[in-house]
Design a protein around this motif. Sequence first.
Motif, PDB file in Angstrom:
ATOM      1  N   GLY A 206      16.237  44.442  31.461  1.00 50.45           N
ATOM      2  CA  GLY A 206      16.487  44.477  32.892  1.00 50.45           C
ATOM      3  C   GLY A 206      17.859  45.068  33.144  1.00 50.45           C
ATOM      4  N   THR A 207      18.432  44.749  34.276  1.00 49.85           N
ATOM      5  CA  THR A 207      19.767  45.210  34.640  1.00 49.85           C
ATOM      6  C   THR A 207      20.713  44.027  34.586  1.00 49.85           C
ATOM      7  OG1 THR A 207      18.846  46.906  36.096  1.00 49.85           O
ATOM      8  CG2 THR A 207      21.163  46.336  36.402  1.00 49.85           C
ATOM      9  N   GLU A 208      21.808  44.179  33.841  1.00 48.95           N
ATOM     10  CA  GLU A 208      22.740  43.065  33.673  1.00 48.95           C
ATOM     11  C   GLU A 208      23.847  43.131  34.721  1.00 48.95           C
ATOM     12  OE1 GLU A 208      25.701  41.081  30.323  1.00 48.95           O
ATOM     13  OE2 GLU A 208      24.201  42.580  29.716  1.00 48.95           O
ATOM     14  N   TYR A 209      24.074  41.984  35.352  1.00 46.06           N
ATOM     15  CA  TYR A 209      25.133  41.848  36.343  1.00 46.06           C
ATOM     16  C   TYR A 209      26.117  40.779  35.889  1.00 46.06           C
ATOM     17  CZ  TYR A 209      22.176  44.438  39.656  1.00 46.06           C
ATOM     18  OH  TYR A 209      21.416  45.387  40.280  1.00 46.06           O
ATOM     19  N   VAL A 210      27.347  40.920  36.335  1.00 50.16           N
ATOM     20  CA  VAL A 210      28.304  39.823  36.204  1.00 50.16           C
ATOM     21  C   VAL A 210      28.750  39.454  37.614  1.00 50.16           C
ATOM     22  CG1 VAL A 210      30.221  41.434  35.811  1.00 50.16           C
ATOM     23  CG2 VAL A 210      30.473  39.032  35.247  1.00 50.16           C
ATOM     24  N   VAL A 211      28.711  38.162  37.886  1.00 52.33           N
ATOM     25  CA  VAL A 211      29.133  37.633  39.176  1.00 52.33           C
ATOM     26  C   VAL A 211      30.382  36.800  38.929  1.00 52.33           C
ATOM     27  CG1 VAL A 211      28.468  36.318  41.213  1.00 52.33           C
ATOM     28  CG2 VAL A 211      26.716  37.537  39.898  1.00 52.33           C
ATOM     29  N   ASP A 212      31.488  37.221  39.527  1.00 58.12           N
ATOM     30  CA  ASP A 212      32.744  36.485  39.392  1.00 58.12           C
ATOM     31  C   ASP A 212      32.946  35.628  40.628  1.00 58.12           C
ATOM     32  OD1 ASP A 212      33.471  37.581  36.883  1.00 58.12           O
ATOM     33  OD2 ASP A 212      34.117  39.420  37.884  1.00 58.12           O
ATOM     34  N   THR A 213      33.255  34.367  40.400  1.00 56.88           N
ATOM     35  CA  THR A 213      33.295  33.405  41.489  1.00 56.88           C
ATOM     36  C   THR A 213      34.584  32.595  41.473  1.00 56.88           C
ATOM     37  OG1 THR A 213      32.197  31.667  40.184  1.00 56.88           O
ATOM     38  CG2 THR A 213      30.777  33.170  41.435  1.00 56.88           C
ATOM     39  N   PHE A 214      34.858  31.967  42.601  1.00 58.88           N
ATOM     40  CA  PHE A 214      35.873  30.919  42.685  1.00 58.88           C
ATOM     41  C   PHE A 214      35.271  29.769  43.471  1.00 58.88           C
ATOM     42  CE2 PHE A 214      39.165  28.703  45.121  1.00 58.88           C
ATOM     43  CZ  PHE A 214      39.868  28.139  44.057  1.00 58.88           C
ATOM     44  N   SER A 215      35.325  28.579  42.880  1.00 60.60           N
ATOM     45  CA  SER A 215      34.717  27.399  43.502  1.00 60.60           C
ATOM     46  C   SER A 215      35.790  26.399  43.918  1.00 60.60           C
ATOM     47  CB  SER A 215      33.758  26.708  42.517  1.00 60.60           C
ATOM     48  OG  SER A 215      32.749  27.598  42.084  1.00 60.60           O
ATOM     49  N   HIS A 216      35.540  25.735  45.034  1.00 64.82           N
ATOM     50  CA  HIS A 216      36.393  24.630  45.470  1.00 64.82           C
ATOM     51  C   HIS A 216      35.516  23.624  46.191  1.00 64.82           C
ATOM     52  CE1 HIS A 216      36.432  25.868  49.765  1.00 64.82           C
ATOM     53  NE2 HIS A 216      36.335  27.087  49.256  1.00 64.82           N
ATOM     54  N   ASP A 217      35.736  22.342  45.900  1.00 66.67           N
ATOM     55  CA  ASP A 217      34.935  21.273  46.502  1.00 66.67           C
ATOM     56  C   ASP A 217      33.435  21.528  46.331  1.00 66.67           C
ATOM     57  OD1 ASP A 217      37.301  19.931  47.628  1.00 66.67           O
ATOM     58  OD2 ASP A 217      37.390  21.700  48.930  1.00 66.67           O
ATOM     59  N   GLY A 218      33.062  22.172  45.246  1.00 68.87           N
ATOM     60  CA  GLY A 218      31.655  22.450  44.979  1.00 68.87           C
ATOM     61  C   GLY A 218      31.086  23.629  45.729  1.00 68.87           C
ATOM     62  N   GLU A 219      31.904  24.329  46.513  1.00 70.69           N
ATOM     63  CA  GLU A 219      31.453  25.525  47.230  1.00 70.69           C
ATOM     64  C   GLU A 219      31.805  26.749  46.394  1.00 70.69           C
ATOM     65  OE1 GLU A 219      32.498  28.160  51.224  1.00 70.69           O
ATOM     66  OE2 GLU A 219      33.074  26.041  51.150  1.00 70.69           O
ATOM     67  N   HIS A 220      30.823  27.622  46.156  1.00 76.20           N
ATOM     68  CA  HIS A 220      31.019  28.761  45.262  1.00 76.20           C
ATOM     69  C   HIS A 220      31.184  30.043  46.071  1.00 76.20           C
ATOM     70  CE1 HIS A 220      29.717  25.767  42.460  1.00 76.20           C
ATOM     71  NE2 HIS A 220      28.485  25.758  42.933  1.00 76.20           N
ATOM     72  N   THR A 221      32.376  30.611  46.044  1.00 77.98           N
ATOM     73  CA  THR A 221      32.617  31.870  46.748  1.00 77.98           C
ATOM     74  C   THR A 221      32.456  33.033  45.769  1.00 77.98           C
ATOM     75  OG1 THR A 221      35.025  31.999  46.344  1.00 77.98           O
ATOM     76  CG2 THR A 221      34.270  30.644  48.202  1.00 77.98           C
ATOM     77  N   ILE A 222      31.991  34.162  46.276  1.00 78.97           N
ATOM     78  CA  ILE A 222      31.741  35.345  45.445  1.00 78.97           C
ATOM     79  C   ILE A 222      32.944  36.273  45.559  1.00 78.97           C
ATOM     80  CG2 ILE A 222      30.187  37.249  44.938  1.00 78.97           C
ATOM     81  CD1 ILE A 222      28.901  34.482  44.638  1.00 78.97           C
ATOM     82  N   VAL A 223      33.594  36.545  44.427  1.00 81.61           N
ATOM     83  CA  VAL A 223      34.790  37.387  44.410  1.00 81.61           C
ATOM     84  C   VAL A 223      34.435  38.847  44.163  1.00 81.61           C
ATOM     85  CG1 VAL A 223      37.032  37.756  43.312  1.00 81.61           C
ATOM     86  CG2 VAL A 223      36.155  35.428  43.585  1.00 81.61           C
ATOM     87  N   ASP A 224      33.472  39.090  43.303  1.00 80.68           N
ATOM     88  CA  ASP A 224      33.003  40.447  43.044  1.00 80.68           C
ATOM     89  C   ASP A 224      31.718  40.363  42.245  1.00 80.68           C
ATOM     90  OD1 ASP A 224      33.608  41.246  39.926  1.00 80.68           O
ATOM     91  OD2 ASP A 224      35.119  39.864  40.674  1.00 80.68           O
ATOM     92  N   VAL A 225      30.964  41.452  42.265  1.00 76.66           N
ATOM     93  CA  VAL A 225      29.783  41.605  41.416  1.00 76.66           C
ATOM     94  C   VAL A 225      29.872  42.977  40.761  1.00 76.66           C
ATOM     95  CG1 VAL A 225      27.266  41.667  41.276  1.00 76.66           C
ATOM     96  CG2 VAL A 225      28.386  40.149  42.939  1.00 76.66           C
ATOM     97  N   CYS A 226      29.655  43.003  39.455  1.00 73.68           N
ATOM     98  CA  CYS A 226      29.659  44.268  38.716  1.00 73.68           C
ATOM     99  C   CYS A 226      28.344  44.421  37.968  1.00 73.68           C
ATOM    100  CB  CYS A 226      30.815  44.326  37.728  1.00 73.68           C
ATOM    101  SG  CYS A 226      32.457  44.339  38.496  1.00 73.68           S
ATOM    102  N   ARG A 227      27.965  45.658  37.776  1.00 71.05           N
ATOM    103  CA  ARG A 227      26.742  45.966  37.036  1.00 71.05           C
ATOM    104  C   ARG A 227      27.135  46.588  35.693  1.00 71.05           C
ATOM    105  NH1 ARG A 227      24.866  49.396  40.423  1.00 71.05           N
ATOM    106  NH2 ARG A 227      23.543  47.968  41.609  1.00 71.05           N
TER     107      ARG A 227
END
Length: 426
Positions: A206-227
Amino acid sequence: MPKAEFTGPAVIVDPYSSGALFAAAFAEQGVAVVAVVSGPRPPQAYASSYRPQDYPEIIVFDGDLDAVVGRVRELAPRCVIAGCESGVDLAERLAPLVLPDRSNVPELASARRDKSAMAAATAAVGLPIIPQICTADPDEVQAWLDREGLTGRDLVIKPPRSASTDGVVKLPGGVGWREVFARQIGRTNQFGETDDLLVVQKFVTGTEYVVDTFSHDGEHTIVDVCRYRKVDNGPHMAVYDTMQWVAPNDEALPEITDYTRGVLDAVGMRFGAAHVEVMATPDGPLLIELGARPHGGGQPRFNRNATGDSQIDRTVSYLTGKEISAGYELRRHQTCVFHIARRSGVVRNTAVLDEITALTSHHFSVQNLVDGSHVPMTRDLVDSLDFGFAILSHREAEQVQRDHDTIRKLEEQLVIETPHVPVAEH
């Protein structure tokens, strides 16, 4: 959360690789950074990134967790977070004892470090995973292959606790898996740990992605996505070719990011940066692995150029009381091109790579070879970073692609000579 609630220094466990970037970012906000190191010396793969001069205090863990906890508590820090993969275990032990409200779920700590445990935790909440087994017993592997109908299918063998594709082996048709298993079990990985168990997986495409995140209080924010684009290099699978930043409105992302958030919940991620690798298959996304730390290799510096933000910046912003975004914007088309050595040998004509800096989309590049040095056939990300890479960034995607093609043509002009070994006469 009011800024007044964030006081004290930031504590970074193993501030190597991208974790080394925290010191300057916090310093810009007037916040000191204290280092906790998991051993007297960094793992060899991270040694060049360590800057001990950046830390007013360095606490060395020598096996006495209580002593480290006591000192870190005295500091009354605003965070205890891992800088890189080698610091994850210790950070996950320290944070709940020092800052329980700013830590991850302690009972799931192994799922944030061990590839088998993270897959099991993901499956336990009903999310699909890659079929796999983790064991030290090759007979268990054979029984699993028979049971799952995977005999004769493509397989992957990898250590459960390494990183950067270290020790990852693809086996077309599963041929020779017992020999590879026997060779890999008990091996010392790049962190100096013994691979006393191995993960055997079905090879998925398939196609591989990396999702970089920052979480606080259990909420996951998306910082960037790379392929990622990976290629086979002789017998070595998943050699990095490129990493391309993906626009947030890409049609593939909603399914990918929803799955990622589910994985982060499953492994008990509640605070800090995470690096989640996901394969988008025809049947939906599947977890490859995650790291409970920032994206390595200095990626946050380049991410800042592409998006105006990074996991380092977002972490610092949150911990200094600033508002942070739940998503990101892509300001420039950007691709990391990893150099690839197609064979091992003594390299010549390295000056040809100097032309990379003149490319229209050139943003940053490094190559570590000189004429006469030995270059190994590229096997994994560590080899790629040892050789070098280039960051191409431009407002036009077509320019980035043209410059990527030029880099590959320049690589073809390298001369890699296999040393002649004379045959002894009898």
